[in-house]
Design a protein around this motif. Structure first.
Motif, PDB file in Angstrom:
ATOM      1  N   HIS A   1       1.295   5.383   0.458  1.00 43.91           N
ATOM      2  CA  HIS A   1       0.727   6.583   1.076  1.00 43.91           C
ATOM      3  C   HIS A   1       1.708   7.726   0.856  1.00 43.91           C
ATOM      4  CE1 HIS A   1      -1.751   8.910   3.745  1.00 43.91           C
ATOM      5  NE2 HIS A   1      -0.674   9.234   4.448  1.00 43.91           N
ATOM      6  N   ASP A   2       1.232   8.809   0.287  1.00 45.05           N
ATOM      7  CA  ASP A   2       2.081   9.966  -0.018  1.00 45.05           C
ATOM      8  C   ASP A   2       3.305   9.582  -0.844  1.00 45.05           C
ATOM      9  OD1 ASP A   2       0.397  11.778   1.275  1.00 45.05           O
ATOM     10  OD2 ASP A   2       1.440  11.562   3.197  1.00 45.05           O
TER      11      ASP A   2
ATOM     12  N   ARG B   1      -1.281   1.485  -4.728  1.00 42.32           N
ATOM     13  CA  ARG B   1      -0.745   0.220  -4.268  1.00 42.32           C
ATOM     14  C   ARG B   1      -0.135  -0.505  -5.457  1.00 42.32           C
ATOM     15  NH1 ARG B   1      -6.279  -2.125  -4.872  1.00 42.32           N
ATOM     16  NH2 ARG B   1      -5.966  -4.025  -6.055  1.00 42.32           N
TER      17      ARG B   1
ATOM     18  N   ALA C   1       3.717   2.107   2.547  1.00 41.22           N
ATOM     19  CA  ALA C   1       3.242   2.332   3.916  1.00 41.22           C
ATOM     20  C   ALA C   1       2.923   1.027   4.644  1.00 41.22           C
ATOM     21  CB  ALA C   1       2.007   3.226   3.891  1.00 41.22           C
ATOM     22  N   ALA C   2       2.527   0.007   3.906  1.00 44.24           N
ATOM     23  CA  ALA C   2       2.166  -1.264   4.542  1.00 44.24           C
ATOM     24  C   ALA C   2       2.255  -2.379   3.510  1.00 44.24           C
ATOM     25  CB  ALA C   2       0.752  -1.193   5.109  1.00 44.24           C
TER      26      ALA C   2
ATOM     27  N   THR D   1       0.855  -1.185   0.000  1.00 43.05           N
ATOM     28  CA  THR D   1       0.000   0.000   0.000  1.00 43.05           C
ATOM     29  C   THR D   1       0.892   1.237   0.000  1.00 43.05           C
ATOM     30  OG1 THR D   1      -1.647  -1.214   1.277  1.00 43.05           O
ATOM     31  CG2 THR D   1      -1.864   1.181   1.218  1.00 43.05           C
TER      32      THR D   1
END
Length: 177
Positions: free
Chosen positions: A81-82, A170, A86-87, A79
């Motif tokens: 993010h920005d 993602r 992130a994950a 995933t």
């Protein structure tokens, strides 16, 4: 008249036997001078096509997931993010390929790169940087250290997913031994 908060409700109607449509009802109360509800103003919107599209998408994702479950390769999802990872999520079949379980990756977010053979790490990092920059990348072969210490050659195929705005949200990967 002062208006209050609107409410919204999606429901299915059967105007004739065998026919079904989805409706999104929206209404807002209208108040009188004594701040009592004097009536409602509302609208009904036919959302049947949207519901059908959502159902087809769920069915397609389910078929894809079942197909990949039948393959003994290792699936993962990163995933974004920005613009940065992130994950991650890893399928249970990662154990067969790497010796590590999904919880091992969860407990050590850098395990995915630490297990890459030192001679291949730069190549792997360059591939990820290209994905994060929005470039299409071909499948890549590289070595990893299995949990038991052996070296395993893998082929990693990355598929990016973008938002409606064109932002990378993602990427999914398939690692084959």
């Amino acid at each position: 008249a002062e208006t209050g908060k609107p409410w919204e409700l999606a429901f299915r109607l059967q105007p004739t036997p065998g026919e079904s449509i989805w409706v999104l009802g929206q209404a807002r109360p209208l108040y009188d001078g004594a701040n009592q509800v004097a009536g409602y103003v509302g609208i009904a919107i036919d959302i049947t096509k949207r519901k059908q599209t959502e159902r087809r998408l769920r069915e397609s994702e389910d078929r894809f997931s079942r197909l990949l479950s039948a393959v003994t390769s290792y699936r993962y999802r990163v995933t974004i993010h920005d613009g940065a990872p992130a994950a991650t999520q890893h399928s249970d079949s990662c154990v067969g390929t790497t010796g590590y379980s999904p919880s091992d990756y969860l407990n050590d977010p850098y395990l995915w790169i630490e297990m890459v053979h030192p001679d291949d790490r730069e190549k792997v990092c360059e591939q990820i940087a290209k994905v994060l920059d929005g470039e299409a990348v071909p499948p890549m072969e590289h070595r990893i250290f299995h949990k038991n210490g052996s070296i395993v050659w893998v082929r990693d195929t990355i598929i990016p997913y973008y938002s409606d705005n064109g932002d990378l949200v993602r990427y999914d990967g398939l690692v084959e031994d």
